[in-house]
Each structure stands twice: as C-alpha cells, then as structure tokens.
Enzyme design. Structure first.
Site, PDB file in Angstrom:
ATOM      1  N   LYS A  68       4.996  56.157  45.703  1.00 18.10           N
ATOM      2  CA  LYS A  68       4.725  57.587  45.536  1.00 18.10           C
ATOM      3  C   LYS A  68       3.229  57.853  45.506  1.00 18.10           C
ATOM      4  O   LYS A  68       2.460  57.021  45.019  1.00 18.10           O
ATOM      5  CB  LYS A  68       5.279  58.110  44.202  1.00 18.10           C
ATOM      6  N   ASP A  73       9.952  52.535  34.589  1.00 13.71           N
ATOM      7  CA  ASP A  73       8.556  52.154  34.414  1.00 13.71           C
ATOM      8  C   ASP A  73       7.807  52.439  35.714  1.00 13.71           C
ATOM      9  O   ASP A  73       8.400  52.539  36.792  1.00 13.71           O
ATOM     10  CB  ASP A  73       8.462  50.671  34.052  1.00 13.71           C
ATOM     11  N   PRO A  80      14.961  58.954  50.884  1.00 10.02           N
ATOM     12  CA  PRO A  80      16.124  59.845  50.948  1.00 10.02           C
ATOM     13  C   PRO A  80      16.161  60.791  49.750  1.00 10.02           C
ATOM     14  O   PRO A  80      15.680  60.469  48.668  1.00 10.02           O
ATOM     15  CB  PRO A  80      17.307  58.869  50.916  1.00 10.02           C
ATOM     16  N   GLY A  81      16.773  61.956  49.958  1.00  2.66           N
ATOM     17  CA  GLY A  81      16.889  62.924  48.875  1.00  2.66           C
ATOM     18  C   GLY A  81      16.098  64.179  49.177  1.00  2.66           C
ATOM     19  O   GLY A  81      15.728  64.454  50.322  1.00  2.66           O
ATOM     20  N   PHE A  82      15.809  64.932  48.140  1.00  5.36           N
ATOM     21  CA  PHE A  82      15.129  66.215  48.287  1.00  5.36           C
ATOM     22  C   PHE A  82      13.614  66.021  48.297  1.00  5.36           C
ATOM     23  O   PHE A  82      13.086  65.142  47.626  1.00  5.36           O
ATOM     24  CB  PHE A  82      15.537  67.156  47.157  1.00  5.36           C
ATOM     25  N   LYS A  83      12.947  66.870  49.032  1.00  6.47           N
ATOM     26  CA  LYS A  83      11.492  66.802  49.133  1.00  6.47           C
ATOM     27  C   LYS A  83      10.862  67.120  47.784  1.00  6.47           C
ATOM     28  O   LYS A  83      11.162  68.139  47.171  1.00  6.47           O
ATOM     29  CB  LYS A  83      11.004  67.796  50.189  1.00  6.47           C
ATOM     30  N   GLY A  84       9.995  66.240  47.315  1.00  5.02           N
ATOM     31  CA  GLY A  84       9.359  66.448  46.028  1.00  5.02           C
ATOM     32  C   GLY A  84       8.328  67.556  46.082  1.00  5.02           C
ATOM     33  O   GLY A  84       7.557  67.656  47.044  1.00  5.02           O
TER      34      GLY A  84
END
Length: 610
Positions: free
Chosen positions: A380, A419, A360-364
C-alpha cells in the site's frame, strides 16, 4: 524457564525495577572520542564498527531481559506491566538507533557523505560478529543505523550471506522430547506441565493434565492411532508470554508404521494465571487455530529462549500457511521479519513472473493497495489527497495517516488488526508493475512515489498479509460462512475496543477475511483512541458522527453496510451490546482505569470443560 516451582504468590515487579532492567546503557564515549579524534581512515573504520557493535550489544542485552520480566509479570498477575513491557520492547530498537545517530552526526559529519568509509567499516563489523548467533541481527542493526545517517534506499540485505552465513536452521535445538506410547496419559502431560518450571503454584495440575490428555486423545483420532503405538511429544524449551496469557508450544509425532506415514499434530497448551493458581485454559491441535493464536494481529509473544531462528522455524513448520518472515515478527524480531518479508515478495515475483496490480475489492479513498495474484502480501501507499468518495470533511494528511499505521504496529492489536511493515525509501523494478497501476501510483502518489530510471522509489511502502475484503468474501461465501464472518466481525470490533482503538469509518470494506476465515480491520486512516470518542445515547440528532468524534452505537449496522437482512439479524443477535451506549462507555471506563480487558485468542470450543 526455571525447572523448579514455588508455592507462594510471585512478587509484583516494581516500577524502578522495570526502569533499571530496560534502560539502554549509554554509548561508549571513550570509543566515540577516539573515533572523533583520529584522521586515519582504517582507524575510523575499525572504531566506527566497534561503536556500533557496542550500541547493538547494549540493545540486545536489554531485549533479552524483557522475556524473563514478562514471565515474572505473568506469574505476579501484574497485567499492566505486561502491556508496558510490550510497548518498551517494540520501541527499543529505534530508541537505541536514535540515541547514537545524533552523536555520530555531530562528531563525524562526514559519515553522511563518505562513500569509502562505510564498506571498510562494514568489513570490520562482519569480522567482529563472525561466529556469533545473533550476527544477522547485529548486521541488521548496522544497516538500520547506516540508512539513518546516509538517507540511503532500503534494500533487503542478505543477512545470511558472507561471513554471517549459517546452516539451514532446524528447530531441534529448542525442543524437549518426551517419548511414550499411546494413549497419552494424564501423568505424561502433568510431567510436561511440571517441567515448564513456573514459580507459582498450579490450581489443579493433575486435573488439568487429565482434561488436556483427553482433548489430545480426541484430536488424535483422525490419525488412526493404535494403543501401544510409540509417540513422541516435542515441546519448545521456551515459555511464550503475552498480556494475560502464556503457552507451551510443540507437536505430537506418530511414527511411520507401514500402513500409515509419519503423522504430526501441532500442540499449543494455553495457560492462565488465576487468583487461585495456574490453569490450563485450552488445548489447540489445529494449525489454523495455532495461526490465530500466533497471529501478527496480536501483540508479540515474549519467548524466553534466545534462539530466534529455531523458534521461527518451529512456528513455520507448525503453521505453514504463514510466511516465515511473519514468524520472526510474532516473537518480536520485527527487523529480521522485515527483511524476510521483502525477500519473499521479490522471490514470489522472480518465481511467478506476475506483476503487481491493483488489489481486488473496492478502490481505496485514502490508500492504493496492490498485489500479485499468488502473493501472500498486499502493498500500500497513502494517496497525496483522498478521492472524491472520502467520507469526512477533513483529511489529516499523509504523515498523520502513516502515524496511525505506526500506532497500530506499536500497540496490542488484540487479535483483530493486521500488523503493518512500513518501509522507507524502497526501490522496486519498474517491470514489476502493471501499466495501469504504475500510472495511478505516479499520478496519485506524487509525494510518495518517484520514477528513477528503471525503478520506482517509494518514500513509504506499507506491507500487510493479504485478506479478502469482507464484502467480496460475503458475495462468494456460503450462507454458513457468511454468518460466521459477520459474527466474527463483531468479535473484531470488540477486540479493537479492548485495545483502545475505534474505527470511525465502520464501513465493512475496511475489514477483511484471512485464509483461516478470521475477520480483521486493515485500513487505519480513520482510527482513533476509543477513550477520545464521545458516545452518544438514543435521542441524539441523526447522523453517525459529529466532527468525526461522536459515535452513535444505535447506528452501527447502517455504518457497517451489511445489506443482507439475515446477516444483519445474525450480527445483532450475536452482539446486541455493540448497539448499546452502556457497553462502549463501560469499555472506556475500564481503559481509563488502566485495566487490561480480556481478549479471546483462540476458539471458545477449545477451552477445557470443567
């Protein structure tokens, strides 16, 4: 720790003393020579196991000396040494592997291709470590070295299987128990402080004990205590040392009394060593507050008790919101934590049948982040190339971004940076991935992700604790929660600066809010050493950065993209110095002078009021 206390100031550790104590012994060249000379497969397997175990023993001996050195540095108030010891310890494992790998490659090149030798040698190793406490750690070392030699895929080997199996771990073996009755008196707390065995004097142990006892009494009130009720105080037989601080950790237990079940209260007694002696700085009795103090966003603790399984289990019982794997990591056992974290991710998938999908959230613009809805973790990869929304003129490339993620792993994260666990050559079942995510990974991560029949193979895979991106959090939080978050964002930026980290992309989307409502930086492609950044004063040409290295503090709020006027005002009122060049230049001078800035690891409200 020792059971006696001295009334003299501790002697600072000399550079040569640290060098000698932390030097890795050379490999056993006699064993290596015998390994090179023999042609007998059974002898090769036996000797290879002995060579690797000898190297592990060298590593483990040094790693177990470092907590005692950290205690000595704390007692001597030698803060640069505490930072140095953390850096030495975190690089020690890899350094020891890297010392042995080229010798084995040069002397026995067939190790990289001989598929029959490794299973036989592994059986020899498992037999040799049978019954040793650190057998699982020795086996982890073996697997790390094997991957370096064979370039094999990473997999979460079950170190608790076969001949390294151990019973379910209980923290009882590392706990010291004090039994008394309520109310807990100053004398009882003074006894616990005295039993910690520091070799330097207290400034006012009895006075601190009285204040700590009062704080504990207040914390016990919601548990409906009764005068005279039996109470048990369990404290870990270990000192926990990190940077300028130390702490004692345990819990308070009230028995089942019929109308009330058994009640447990976590306990952390935070200590500082001031110029005039040891002081109790704070008392924490809330699980979330302990979680912040033991956060993986901070440097690891050096724990003086070698029983890492029991310590990790104790920390998990005190902080159950944090997965067990991260408890190993926060006391410096990253390679066991690494296995535990991947095992937890796979277990989550088996249990929930959920698929990995875009987080969820904005596209990196630089990273692709993905997770399962109920997972505690985010995974990631770094894109081959940034998206069109990338803010900067130049992209350093995948390897440079990974270097920055590794840098954050290796430094003191000052309580404000997540981390990273970075895996190499990880294979995950294709069925774990949602179709849309699968397509994006294979399209945007050609240099990182390959499809191998029914699995995806990742050249690198970054794993972090899951956060809620700050803009997403602010969109759904109450006014009070939002105000607290933006104020904590300022604390986060200050703590990053104290660790010589500057995030040149000050977009709020690079920060997230944890389950305990703390704000952390979690994207590191734009981080730079603060000491390498030019701080510009008022009157400079407009624009946030020049070539990515000139910072204009007066433009910070625009960079953070906090749109709500009330929240912008709250940030500015709480942290006016962040918009001033003097603050940033002063922090740079302190860092260049080798000073260790103070970082607040727990709420100021928990500090004892004198």
């Amino acid at each position: 720790m020792t059971a006696t206390a001295s009334h003299t100031r501790a002697r600072p550790l000399g550079a040569s003393e640290i060098e000698h104590a932390t030097r890795i012994a050379e490999p056993d060249f006699d064993l290596l020579d015998a390994l090179y000379r023999t042609d007998d497969p059974d002898d090769q397997a036996r000797l290879l196991a002995r060579v690797v175990l000898s190297a592990f023993d060298n590593y483990y001996a040094v790693s177990r000396r470092i907590p005692a050195l950290a205690q000595a540095a704390f007692e001597a108030r030698d803060w640069p040494v505490t930072v140095r010891l953390s850096k030495i310890r975190i690089g020690l494992y890899t350094a020891c592997i890297d010392q042995l790998v080229p010798l084995l490659k040069a002397g026995l090149p067939e190790l990289t291709t001989d598929e029959q030798l490794w299973p036989t040698a592994e059986a020899e190793l498992l037999a040799a470590i049978e019954g040793r406490y650190e057998a699982d750690f020795a086996f982890a070392f073996w697997q790390s070295l094997r991957r370096k030699l064979v370039s094999d895929e990473w997999r979460p080997v079950s170190y608790d299987a076969g001949s390294t199996a151990r019973r379910t771990t209980s923290p009882a073996a590392v706990l010291k128990t004090t039994t008394t009755t309520l109310p807990i008196t100053a004398e009882v707390i003074a006894g616990i402080l005295g039993d910690a065995g520091f070799r330097v004097p207290w400034r006012d142990r009895d006075g601190d004990a009285a204040l700590a006892a009062q704080a504990i009494e207040t914390a016990l009130e919601p548990l409906s205590p009764r005068p005279g009720e039996p109470v048990k105080i369990e404290i870990a037989d270990a000192g926990f040392f990190r940077n300028r601080g130390a702490c004692l950790v345990g819990r308070i237990q009230l028995r089942d009394r019929g109308d009330m079940p058994m009640r447990n209260l976590p306990l952390l007694i935070a200590l500082l060593n001031e110029k005039d002696g040891l002081v109790v700085d704070a008392v924490l009795t809330d699980s979330d507050e302990l979680q912040y103090a033991f956060s993986s966003t901070l440097a690891n603790y050096h724990a003086t008790n070698p029983r890492y399984h029991e310590l990790a289990r104790l920390l998990y019982e005190l902080m159950p919101k944090r997965p067990l794997g991260t408890q190993y990591s926060c006391i410096g056992f990253h390679h066991l934590g690494k296995v535990a974290v991947m095992s937890e991710i796979l277990a989550e998938h088996r249990k929930t049948k959920e698929r990995l999908a875009t987080a969820p959230g904005f596209k990196g613009t630089v990273a692709i982040a993905f997770t399962m809805p109920s997972s505690a973790y985010v995974l990631k990869i770094i894109r081959d190339h940034p998206t069109d929304d990338y803010k900067f003129d130049y992209f350093d490339g995948l390897d440079e971004v990974l270097r920055k993620y590794n840098l954050v792993h290796e430094i003191d994260r000052a309580g404000s940076m997540l981390d990273n666990i970075i895996y190499s050559n990880v294979k995950l079942d294709r069925a774990m991935f949602a179709p849309e995510l699968l397509d994006e990974l294979l399209e945007a991560g050609i240099g990182t992700v390959t499809l191998d029949r029914g699995a995806l193979v990742f050249r690198h895979l970054i794993v972090q604790i899951k956060l809620t991106p700050l803009p997403l959090y602010l969109a759904n939080a109450s006014a009070a929660e939002s105000r607290a978050a933006v104020i904590n964002l300022g604390d986060c930026i200050k703590n990053n600066a104290a660790a010589d980290i500057f995030n040149k992309d000050l977009d709020g989307r690079n920060y997230g809010v944890s389950r305990i409502r703390k704000v952390y930086l979690f994207d590191y492609d734009a981080v730079e050493p603060l000491t390498s950044v030019t701080v510009s004063r008022d009157g400079a040409a407009p624009g946030e950065f020049d070539n990515g290295m000139v910072f204009r503090p007066q433009e910070m709020l625009e960079g953070l993209r906090i749109d709500d006027p009330g929240l912008r005002r709250a940030f500015r009122d709480a942290h006016p110095e962040l918009m001033q060049a003097d603050y940033w230049e002063g922090m740079q001078r302190a860092l260049r002078d080798g000073k260790v800035p103070k970082v607040m690891n727990y709420p100021a409200s928990r500090r004892l009021q004198r």
